[in-house]
Design an enzyme around this catalytic site. Structure first.
Site, mmCIF file in Angstrom:
data_model
loop_
_atom_site.group_PDB
_atom_site.id
_atom_site.type_symbol
_atom_site.label_atom_id
_atom_site.label_comp_id
_atom_site.label_asym_id
_atom_site.label_seq_id
_atom_site.Cartn_x
_atom_site.Cartn_y
_atom_site.Cartn_z
ATOM 1 N N ASP A 22 41.489 52.807 44.874
ATOM 2 C CA ASP A 22 40.655 53.934 45.790
ATOM 3 C C ASP A 22 39.960 54.075 45.598
ATOM 4 O O ASP A 22 38.730 53.928 46.525
ATOM 5 C CB ASP A 22 42.184 54.646 45.825
ATOM 6 C CG ASP A 22 43.152 54.414 46.105
ATOM 7 O OD1 ASP A 22 43.821 54.512 47.713
ATOM 8 O OD2 ASP A 22 43.969 54.411 44.987
ATOM 9 N N TYR A 198 50.104 44.722 36.436
ATOM 10 C CA TYR A 198 50.893 45.729 36.314
ATOM 11 C C TYR A 198 51.997 45.103 35.646
ATOM 12 O O TYR A 198 51.982 44.103 35.009
ATOM 13 C CB TYR A 198 52.202 45.888 38.124
ATOM 14 C CG TYR A 198 50.753 46.119 39.095
ATOM 15 C CD1 TYR A 198 50.037 47.404 38.668
ATOM 16 C CD2 TYR A 198 50.265 45.658 39.905
ATOM 17 C CE1 TYR A 198 48.955 47.849 40.045
ATOM 18 C CE2 TYR A 198 49.616 45.604 40.952
ATOM 19 C CZ TYR A 198 48.199 47.025 40.946
ATOM 20 O OH TYR A 198 47.882 47.026 41.872
ATOM 21 N N GLN A 260 32.548 49.526 35.498
ATOM 22 C CA GLN A 260 33.355 48.614 37.223
ATOM 23 C C GLN A 260 32.347 47.331 36.287
ATOM 24 O O GLN A 260 32.330 45.973 36.959
ATOM 25 C CB GLN A 260 32.638 48.818 38.687
ATOM 26 C CG GLN A 260 33.920 48.611 39.362
ATOM 27 C CD GLN A 260 33.929 49.711 40.527
ATOM 28 O OE1 GLN A 260 32.364 49.866 41.073
ATOM 29 N NE2 GLN A 260 34.683 49.727 41.620
ATOM 30 N N ARG A 276 44.426 41.981 40.344
ATOM 31 C CA ARG A 276 45.613 43.153 40.423
ATOM 32 C C ARG A 276 44.456 43.900 41.867
ATOM 33 O O ARG A 276 43.787 43.418 41.582
ATOM 34 C CB ARG A 276 46.731 44.274 39.433
ATOM 35 C CG ARG A 276 45.468 45.007 39.608
ATOM 36 C CD ARG A 276 46.536 46.170 38.516
ATOM 37 N NE ARG A 276 46.313 47.227 38.603
ATOM 38 C CZ ARG A 276 45.862 48.361 37.451
ATOM 39 N NH1 ARG A 276 46.630 48.074 36.275
ATOM 40 N NH2 ARG A 276 45.430 49.622 37.773
ATOM 41 N N GLY A 277 45.673 44.422 42.511
ATOM 42 C CA GLY A 277 45.262 45.554 43.361
ATOM 43 C C GLY A 277 45.083 45.213 44.291
ATOM 44 O O GLY A 277 45.509 43.730 45.364
ATOM 45 N N GLU A 278 43.011 45.344 44.895
ATOM 46 C CA GLU A 278 42.984 44.936 45.815
ATOM 47 C C GLU A 278 41.687 44.587 45.124
ATOM 48 O O GLU A 278 40.642 43.784 45.259
ATOM 49 C CB GLU A 278 42.258 45.904 46.590
ATOM 50 C CG GLU A 278 41.916 45.445 47.927
ATOM 51 C CD GLU A 278 41.670 46.540 48.994
ATOM 52 O OE1 GLU A 278 42.903 47.114 49.592
ATOM 53 O OE2 GLU A 278 40.548 46.915 49.891
ATOM 54 N N ASP A 279 40.265 45.650 44.510
ATOM 55 C CA ASP A 279 39.145 44.692 43.871
ATOM 56 C C ASP A 279 38.979 44.711 43.632
ATOM 57 O O ASP A 279 38.185 43.233 43.251
ATOM 58 C CB ASP A 279 38.090 46.905 43.774
ATOM 59 C CG ASP A 279 37.127 46.575 43.921
ATOM 60 O OD1 ASP A 279 36.669 46.527 44.731
ATOM 61 O OD2 ASP A 279 36.562 47.368 42.606
ATOM 62 N N SER A 280 39.856 44.283 41.472
ATOM 63 C CA SER A 280 39.402 43.121 40.834
ATOM 64 C C SER A 280 39.767 42.089 41.334
ATOM 65 O O SER A 280 39.518 40.645 41.617
ATOM 66 C CB SER A 280 40.494 43.488 39.690
ATOM 67 O OG SER A 280 41.658 43.539 40.189
HETATM 68 O O1 TRH Z 1 43.640 49.441 39.887
HETATM 69 P P1 TRH Z 1 44.921 48.914 40.656
HETATM 70 O O2 TRH Z 1 45.403 48.269 40.772
HETATM 71 O O3 TRH Z 1 44.041 49.830 41.893
HETATM 72 C C1 TRH Z 1 45.110 49.857 43.571
HETATM 73 C C2 TRH Z 1 46.049 51.006 43.556
HETATM 74 O O4 TRH Z 1 47.234 50.719 43.456
HETATM 75 C C3 TRH Z 1 46.315 51.510 44.998
HETATM 76 O O5 TRH Z 1 46.364 52.446 45.881
HETATM 77 C C4 TRH Z 1 46.717 50.378 45.812
HETATM 78 O O6 TRH Z 1 46.332 50.353 47.085
HETATM 79 C C5 TRH Z 1 45.161 49.062 45.990
HETATM 80 O O7 TRH Z 1 45.454 48.639 44.404
HETATM 81 C C6 TRH Z 1 45.845 47.810 45.819
HETATM 82 O O8 TRH Z 1 43.988 48.079 41.071
HETATM 83 P P2 TRH Z 1 42.006 47.169 41.945
HETATM 84 O O9 TRH Z 1 41.962 47.420 43.706
HETATM 85 O O10 TRH Z 1 42.067 45.861 41.059
HETATM 86 O O11 TRH Z 1 41.075 48.396 41.239
HETATM 87 C C7 TRH Z 1 40.930 48.415 39.957
HETATM 88 C C8 TRH Z 1 39.674 49.323 39.851
HETATM 89 O O12 TRH Z 1 38.973 49.110 38.604
HETATM 90 C C9 TRH Z 1 38.297 47.971 40.024
HETATM 91 O O13 TRH Z 1 37.522 49.176 40.618
HETATM 92 C C10 TRH Z 1 37.879 47.531 38.587
HETATM 93 C C11 TRH Z 1 38.030 48.461 37.803
HETATM 94 N N1 TRH Z 1 38.522 47.991 36.630
HETATM 95 C C12 TRH Z 1 37.006 48.831 35.384
HETATM 96 O O14 TRH Z 1 35.639 49.598 36.140
HETATM 97 N N2 TRH Z 1 36.749 48.107 34.659
HETATM 98 C C13 TRH Z 1 37.980 48.111 33.675
HETATM 99 O O15 TRH Z 1 38.012 48.022 32.908
HETATM 100 C C14 TRH Z 1 38.762 47.457 34.457
HETATM 101 C C15 TRH Z 1 39.635 46.197 34.121
HETATM 102 C C16 TRH Z 1 38.728 47.728 36.119
#
Ligand code: TRH
Length: 388
Positions: A22, A198, A260, A276-280
């Site tokens: 988020d 996860y 990030q 995983r998730g969305e942004d990564s």
């Molecule tokens: O953390 P996520 O699993 O996030 C989400 C949330 O669970 C959310 O509620 C859900 O709706 C969504 O997934 C689908 O995974 P995500 O989206 O990849 O977000 C991780 C963020 O962390 C991303 O911006 C990258 C960042 N990141 C860093 O900045 N440094 C790091 O070392 C890592 C591993 C990630």
């Protein structure tokens, strides 16, 4: 960018449900709206501690602070009267404070109110993107869907991102320096894999097959939820950043959770990224390298439809054996099943999958990026007029 745009004020509301997606998405969007569209952006966040992990400069106690041109506001439990902005983004269907909704309705010219939805490759997204949603008094809310296909809001992609990525990937020296900064000494000939996921019962079988492989693997694991499974497989408790353990052909190294921008560089260095998730997940696609997606689990397994929808799009253009290999790997990972056979089969198609990852990245980059699409949506809705 026209100067007058800086008079437009945008508010982005982020309620951190869990994890980092988020805040990861909204922080990225807020920065891009400021730097590339000269907008005034306030980012309202209800959990600054999650934010701090991605951006260590965050003062978790400050009610108001500026970071990279973005005004970051603590979203307080007790809302204080605040003027509403010209554009209001409720990220991931979060509920705005009622006092703020009244402020929106009190504006002479109603703001553009958008719900920035979760990313999905499902076809129905195209039909729903941009449609009106609910109304609060005179203020109409709209759905705004990111996506992979024409007719969606696109993906977050900063200007020049792919050029920067390519330059970095073409410079072994820049990569070596970056990895060294994280304490990573890549063994000669080892494939580099990042693992952000996860909890996953399938991990042990994947680690097993990598350890038994003829090709050495250096696995980089940022601190997080998967670490428990890594510990169990290694038979070691209390793994923390800096730990390095070797099991035959496999070197496992635990990394700190980095900011990030650094995470992007990590993805660019690796031959394969588990995300995983969305942004990564999106960032791994911009890395132009093969990837493995651990999708965020949802009730009634609806995430599995999303997984299949993405696989259908992503694997277009692959030969049937390569398509089956990568799809099998992704399905096994998301079911927590044995990964060994799928990994070995996937490896057979490596050159094709590498080429395909770059082609997919370039194809996706043909779409307008999400920030630009949001600004365009605003211009269209307001008839290209500068707001009062
Ligand atoms: O953390 P996520 O699993 O996030 C989400 C949330 O669970 C959310 O509620 C859900 O709706 C969504 O997934 C689908 O995974 P995500 O989206 O990849 O977000 C991780 C963020 O962390 C991303 O911006 C990258 C960042 N990141 C860093 O900045 N440094 C790091 O070392 C890592 C591993 C990630």
């Amino acid at each position: 960018m026209p100067q007058m745009k800086s008079r437009w004020r945008w508010d982005i509301f982020c309620a951190v449900v869990d994890n980092f997606g988020d805040i990861g998405v909204t922080w990225r969007l807020a920065r891009q709206l400021v730097t590339e569209h000269s907008l005034q952006v306030r980012l309202w966040v209800d959990d600054l501690r999650a934010f701090e992990r991605l951006c260590p400069e965050i003062d978790t106690h400050a009610a108001q602070q500026w970071q990279e041109g973005v005004e970051v506001r603590q979203w307080p439990a007790d809302w204080l009267p605040t003027d509403a902005a010209d554009v209001v983004i409720a990220a991931f269907a979060c509920q705005l404070p009622s006092g703020y909704m009244d402020a929106m309705a009190a504006r002479e010219k109603p703001p553009l109110w958008l719900n920035l939805d979760y990313l999905s490759a499902e076809d129905w997204v195209i039909g729903c993107h941009g449609l009106p949603s609910v109304k609060y008094k005179s203020v109409q809310k709209y759905f705004f869907f990111p996506g992979f296909q024409k007719g969606t809001g696109g993906l977050l992609r900063e200007s020049g991102l792919l050029e920067r990525r390519r330059q970095f990937q073409q410079s072994p020296e820049a990569q070596r320096k970056f990895l060294q900064g994280l304490g990573i000494d890549r063994a000669q000939g080892a494939q580099l894999i990042s693992l952000f996921a996860y909890e996953n019962t399938g991990l042990a079988s994947w680690l097993e097959v990598m350890a038994a492989d003829s090709i050495p693997t250096h696995l980089l694991v940022p601190e997080g939820r998967i670490l428990g499974d890594v510990e169990r497989w290694l038979g070691i408790d209390g793994l923390a950043a800096g730990a390095v353990h070797v099991r035959d052909a496999l070197t496992v190294q635990v990394l700190p959770f980095v900011r990030q921008e650094q995470y992007d560089h990590l993805l660019w260095c690796c031959d394969f990224n588990a995300v995983r998730g969305e942004d990564s997940f999106v960032r791994a696609q911009w890395a132009g390298r093969p990837l493995l997606w651990h999708i965020y689990r949802q009730d009634e397994d609806i995430h599995l439809d999303k997984l299949e929808a993405f696989l259908t799009l992503y694997t277009k253009g692959l030969s049937a054996p390569a398509r089956e290999a990568i799809s099998g790997l992704w399905r096994a990972w998301n079911a927590g099943h044995d990964m060994s056979g799928h990994w070995l089969t996937t490896r057979k198609h490596w050159p094709e999958l590498q080429k395909h990852a770059e082609a997919w990245c370039l194809e996706q980059a043909l779409q307008a990026d999400l920030a630009a699409a949001l600004v365009q949506f605003y211009l269209n809705q307001t008839g290209n007029e500068e707001p009062q």
